[in-house]
Write a protein that holds these residues in place. Structure first.
Motif, mmCIF file in Angstrom:
data_model
loop_
_atom_site.group_PDB
_atom_site.id
_atom_site.type_symbol
_atom_site.label_atom_id
_atom_site.label_comp_id
_atom_site.label_asym_id
_atom_site.label_seq_id
_atom_site.Cartn_x
_atom_site.Cartn_y
_atom_site.Cartn_z
ATOM 1 N N LEU A 47 24.615 48.623 32.642
ATOM 2 C CA LEU A 47 25.839 47.924 32.175
ATOM 3 C C LEU A 47 26.689 48.091 33.471
ATOM 4 O O LEU A 47 26.774 48.799 34.473
ATOM 5 C CB LEU A 47 26.713 49.032 31.440
ATOM 6 C CG LEU A 47 27.651 48.629 30.618
ATOM 7 C CD1 LEU A 47 27.167 47.398 29.560
ATOM 8 C CD2 LEU A 47 28.148 49.684 29.775
ATOM 9 N N SER A 48 26.805 46.591 33.693
ATOM 10 C CA SER A 48 27.842 46.300 35.055
ATOM 11 C C SER A 48 28.783 45.074 34.790
ATOM 12 O O SER A 48 28.443 44.075 34.056
ATOM 13 C CB SER A 48 27.092 46.032 36.104
ATOM 14 O OG SER A 48 26.161 45.018 36.375
ATOM 15 N N LEU A 49 30.051 45.140 35.359
ATOM 16 C CA LEU A 49 30.847 44.343 35.432
ATOM 17 C C LEU A 49 31.073 43.489 36.972
ATOM 18 O O LEU A 49 30.903 44.395 37.752
ATOM 19 C CB LEU A 49 32.286 44.393 35.064
ATOM 20 C CG LEU A 49 32.221 45.141 33.392
ATOM 21 C CD1 LEU A 49 33.872 45.645 33.234
ATOM 22 C CD2 LEU A 49 32.084 43.881 32.568
ATOM 23 N N GLN A 50 31.017 42.192 37.179
ATOM 24 C CA GLN A 50 31.236 41.742 38.236
ATOM 25 C C GLN A 50 32.328 40.791 38.373
ATOM 26 O O GLN A 50 32.145 39.668 37.736
ATOM 27 C CB GLN A 50 29.790 41.200 38.840
ATOM 28 C CG GLN A 50 29.149 41.964 39.705
ATOM 29 C CD GLN A 50 27.573 41.481 39.810
ATOM 30 O OE1 GLN A 50 27.142 40.281 39.275
ATOM 31 N NE2 GLN A 50 26.939 42.230 40.185
ATOM 32 N N ASN A 51 33.267 41.156 39.078
ATOM 33 C CA ASN A 51 34.496 40.187 39.294
ATOM 34 C C ASN A 51 35.075 39.664 38.117
ATOM 35 O O ASN A 51 35.387 38.354 37.787
ATOM 36 C CB ASN A 51 34.053 38.967 40.096
ATOM 37 C CG ASN A 51 34.034 39.447 41.447
ATOM 38 O OD1 ASN A 51 34.791 40.213 42.103
ATOM 39 N ND2 ASN A 51 33.027 38.849 42.339
ATOM 40 N N VAL A 52 35.175 40.540 36.937
ATOM 41 C CA VAL A 52 35.501 39.911 35.692
ATOM 42 C C VAL A 52 37.074 39.742 35.457
ATOM 43 O O VAL A 52 37.838 40.849 35.679
ATOM 44 C CB VAL A 52 34.967 40.837 34.558
ATOM 45 C CG1 VAL A 52 35.652 40.730 33.099
ATOM 46 C CG2 VAL A 52 33.612 40.754 34.271
ATOM 47 N N SER A 53 37.384 38.739 35.057
ATOM 48 C CA SER A 53 39.221 38.589 34.617
ATOM 49 C C SER A 53 39.229 38.109 33.335
ATOM 50 O O SER A 53 38.125 37.316 32.838
ATOM 51 C CB SER A 53 39.469 37.468 35.481
ATOM 52 O OG SER A 53 39.430 37.741 37.037
ATOM 53 N N HIS A 54 40.166 38.485 32.516
ATOM 54 C CA HIS A 54 40.245 38.081 31.333
ATOM 55 C C HIS A 54 41.757 37.912 31.108
ATOM 56 O O HIS A 54 42.539 38.657 31.458
ATOM 57 C CB HIS A 54 39.522 39.033 30.361
ATOM 58 C CG HIS A 54 39.372 38.347 28.885
ATOM 59 N ND1 HIS A 54 38.215 37.620 28.618
ATOM 60 C CD2 HIS A 54 40.009 38.489 27.933
ATOM 61 C CE1 HIS A 54 38.320 37.332 27.462
ATOM 62 N NE2 HIS A 54 39.466 37.915 26.898
ATOM 63 N N VAL B 23 48.986 35.820 29.369
ATOM 64 C CA VAL B 23 49.149 37.184 29.799
ATOM 65 C C VAL B 23 47.696 37.829 30.432
ATOM 66 O O VAL B 23 46.511 37.890 29.643
ATOM 67 C CB VAL B 23 49.153 38.260 28.332
ATOM 68 C CG1 VAL B 23 49.475 39.847 28.982
ATOM 69 C CG2 VAL B 23 50.489 37.755 27.600
ATOM 70 N N LYS B 24 47.706 37.969 31.713
ATOM 71 C CA LYS B 24 46.570 38.455 32.232
ATOM 72 C C LYS B 24 46.360 39.880 32.052
ATOM 73 O O LYS B 24 47.219 40.764 32.153
ATOM 74 C CB LYS B 24 46.637 38.170 33.705
ATOM 75 C CG LYS B 24 46.188 36.972 34.312
ATOM 76 C CD LYS B 24 46.471 36.726 35.640
ATOM 77 C CE LYS B 24 46.158 35.102 36.122
ATOM 78 N NZ LYS B 24 46.522 35.169 37.605
ATOM 79 N N VAL B 25 45.060 40.188 31.434
ATOM 80 C CA VAL B 25 44.777 41.535 31.065
ATOM 81 C C VAL B 25 43.975 42.346 32.170
ATOM 82 O O VAL B 25 44.244 43.311 32.555
ATOM 83 C CB VAL B 25 43.939 41.654 29.741
ATOM 84 C CG1 VAL B 25 43.843 43.085 29.218
ATOM 85 C CG2 VAL B 25 44.979 41.081 28.766
ATOM 86 N N LEU B 26 42.686 41.668 32.498
ATOM 87 C CA LEU B 26 41.985 42.303 33.551
ATOM 88 C C LEU B 26 41.919 41.329 34.738
ATOM 89 O O LEU B 26 41.947 40.053 34.657
ATOM 90 C CB LEU B 26 40.664 42.517 33.138
ATOM 91 C CG LEU B 26 40.377 43.301 31.819
ATOM 92 C CD1 LEU B 26 39.114 43.231 31.262
ATOM 93 C CD2 LEU B 26 40.870 44.757 32.027
ATOM 94 N N GLN B 27 41.697 41.604 36.042
ATOM 95 C CA GLN B 27 41.729 41.136 37.043
ATOM 96 C C GLN B 27 40.812 41.570 38.062
ATOM 97 O O GLN B 27 40.887 42.553 38.642
ATOM 98 C CB GLN B 27 43.088 40.764 37.787
ATOM 99 C CG GLN B 27 42.994 39.518 38.595
ATOM 100 C CD GLN B 27 44.530 39.142 39.054
ATOM 101 O OE1 GLN B 27 45.246 39.982 38.953
ATOM 102 N NE2 GLN B 27 44.820 37.827 38.996
ATOM 103 N N ASN B 28 39.610 40.636 38.322
ATOM 104 C CA ASN B 28 38.706 40.947 39.195
ATOM 105 C C ASN B 28 38.072 42.286 39.275
ATOM 106 O O ASN B 28 38.221 43.110 40.211
ATOM 107 C CB ASN B 28 38.918 40.876 40.813
ATOM 108 C CG ASN B 28 39.265 39.227 41.006
ATOM 109 O OD1 ASN B 28 38.455 38.537 40.469
ATOM 110 N ND2 ASN B 28 40.392 38.932 41.911
ATOM 111 N N LEU B 29 37.671 42.562 38.210
ATOM 112 C CA LEU B 29 37.241 44.098 37.729
ATOM 113 C C LEU B 29 35.827 44.214 38.055
ATOM 114 O O LEU B 29 34.721 43.417 37.859
ATOM 115 C CB LEU B 29 37.400 44.462 36.386
ATOM 116 C CG LEU B 29 37.624 46.107 35.967
ATOM 117 C CD1 LEU B 29 39.125 46.429 36.521
ATOM 118 C CD2 LEU B 29 37.537 46.037 34.362
#
Lengths: 271, 249
Positions: free
Chosen positions: B10-17, B22-28
């Motif tokens: 399980l991995s996230l790369q540079n995830v933004s949403h 309303v920005k919730v996630l940035q470069n996660l």
């Protein structure tokens, strides 16, 4: 540990049940006797002329007549049959239609105005068409019942589907429910309690409509009985039919209430 | 029973949403190792649930990529059980894709594992909140699940039940190891359960601190490693009372 026992409201716990039951029978009985008394007094003091207002005694007498003549039983069977068929056909079509419309936003948008339009048309407006299309006998009455039940039922099921909490669909996604299985294993059981409630309401409409539906194109049935009594100015007989209609309506509603006791829908009524 | 945990990933790369403006996630960025217990701590409304929805695949990220391998299941705060199914029927949802011949034994084993013998045919609304969450746990570990996502699973329970459920979860995971991503706002919960704690900062969320807690589970919140971690997290949230503050009074 068993929460079902703890969570029983106080007035339902065993100690309270006996007086509760006496109240449940006693109180309505008092109201009923008062109602009969009012009726009797209204006749006694001739508020309306006696041909326009049969007394309880007259009605009782005409009951005897009708039962002896055997017409009443025949009319009851005819009406029950028509309502059952009309109600069954509309439920069989309206429930799937409602489920489908509830799940597809686009089709909902497309069909909603039309469904609403037909919902507000009194089924009585269809009487001329019913006769021209289906002539006489059971068919026009069944058609009118169908027209009165289908639209409200489809709309009720549709809006029930639209209010299913999204969490159920997320869980369904996790466990790979898709397509038809999603519909039958998640969407349908999620709205089943509301479907049962709507069935009761719509059955009420259908039962009201049968009286009007049988006034045209029928040679028997409870509605026809009332129509005939009116024509012969036998209002005592009309009241006798009205009593039967009311009692049967209540009785069938009691039967439909039994559906709410199915274990897999109890959750919908206990929260 | 799952023996091989190495397949899960399980991995996230540079995830933004973002939701609208309303920005919730940035470069996660986040990589969860197989078998690891990762806890994400953050204030409510900081995008934790969005993050889990991205991980489960229920939401697609607007930018960046999510990599997932294995069967993923989520435990929700409450009412995730289907109310029209009994305890047994709910748990067997987790066994849908598993070998049918094992069903019966597996079901009995799971019910024993969560100590709900005698409640097999009860419906969720007839159970207490704690019992319901135990059924949820049994459902997600049933069959061949690999990764469990937990969205504040105990937050709707009363305090003592919550404490008990933590121990219960640790016990279940010892019997049936799984990769876990656990989201909570409860610092105690985080330090008692996690191999690794990630502290999320407020919207748009990013990971502001990462802590390893190496002492084995089960552990107490009063164990040294846990107390250490608690201090670090409180500090990160700006909620730590320093000696300076104490002297002022």
């Amino acid at each position: 540990m068993n929460k079902t026992d703890e969570s029983l409201p106080l007035h339902l716990s065993p100690i309270f049940q006996r007086p509760q039951r006496m109240k449940a029978i006693g109180l309505p009985l008092v109201v009923f006797i008062c109602f009969l008394a009012t009726w009797w007094f209204a006749c006694k003091f001739n508020i309306f002329p006696s041909y326009a207002m049969p007394s309880p005694m007259d009605v009782l007498k005409s009951f005897k007549e009708e039962i002896v003549a055997g017409r009443l039983v025949n009319d009851i069977v005819a009406s029950l049959w028509r309502v059952f068929i009309g109600f069954f056909i509309s439920a069989a079509l309206a429930i799937p239609a409602g489920l489908w419309l509830g799940q597809h936003a686009a089709s909902r948008q497309a069909f909603l105005p039309l469904l609403n339009f037909f919902r507000f048309l009194s089924p009585l407006a269809w009487i001329p068409f019913a006769i021209l299309w289906f002539h006489i006998g059971d068919k026009p009455a069944v058609f009118l019942i169908f027209m009165s039940a289908f639209f409200p039922l489809a709309l009720a099921v549709m809006s029930a589907v639209a209010t299913i909490p999204t969490i159920y669909f997320r869980v369904a996604y996790d466990y790979n429910y898709k397509g038809f299985e999603l519909l039958t294993k998640v969407t349908f059981p999620a709205v089943l309690p509301q479907i049962i409630t709507s069935l009761r309401v719509v059955y009420g409409i259908a039962w009201v409509v049968i009286v009007a539906a049988e006034m045209v194109g029928c040679q028997d049935g409870l509605g026809y009985g009332i129509w005939e009594a009116r024509n012969g100015l036998r209002l005592d007989s009309a009241v006798c039919y009205m009593v039967i209609i009311g009692l049967l309506g209540m009785g069938i509603d009691r039967l439909l209430v039994q559906l709410t006791k199915l274990p897999n829908v109890r959750w919908g009524y206990e929260r | 029973m799952k023996d091989n945990q190495l397949t899960s990933g399980l991995s996230l790369q540079n995830v933004s949403h973002a939701y609208g403006e309303v920005k919730v996630l940035q470069n996660l960025n986040l990589t969860v190792k197989p078998g690891e217990f990762v806890v994400l701590v953050g204030p409510s409304g900081c995008g934790k649930t969005t993050l889990l929805n991205l991980l489960s695949g229920y939401l697609q990220p607007q930018s960046g990529s999510v990599h997932r391998e294995g069967i993923i299941r989520t435990v929700y705060q409450q009412d995730g059980l289907f109310p029209w199914l009994t305890v047994t029927e709910n748990i067997s949802m987790g066994l849908r894709l598993a070998d049918k011949s094992r069903h019966k034994n597996e079901l009995r084993e799971l019910i024993e594992l969560i100590h709900l013998q005698g409640f097999e045919n009860h419906y969720p609304h007839q159970l207490s909140g704690g019992m319901r969450q135990r059924v949820e746990l049994a459902r997600v570990i049933a069959g061949d699940s690999d990764i469990l996502l937990m969205d504040e699973p105990f937050s709707a329970l009363d305090y003592q039940t919550r404490l008990r459920m933590r121990l219960e979860l640790v016990r279940l995971l010892q019997k049936r190891p799984r990769t876990v991503v656990f989201v909570t706002h409860d610092i105690e919960e985080a330090v008692q359960l996690a191999d690794r704690v990630l502290v999320l900062a407020d919207r748009p969320s990013y990971i502001s601190r990462e802590l390893q807690i190496t002492s084995p589970r089960p552990r107490n919140t009063t164990d040294d490693t846990a107390v250490e971690a608690t201090k670090a997290i409180l500090h990160e949230f700006g909620l730590e009372v320093t000696d300076n503050d104490k002297n002022k009074l």
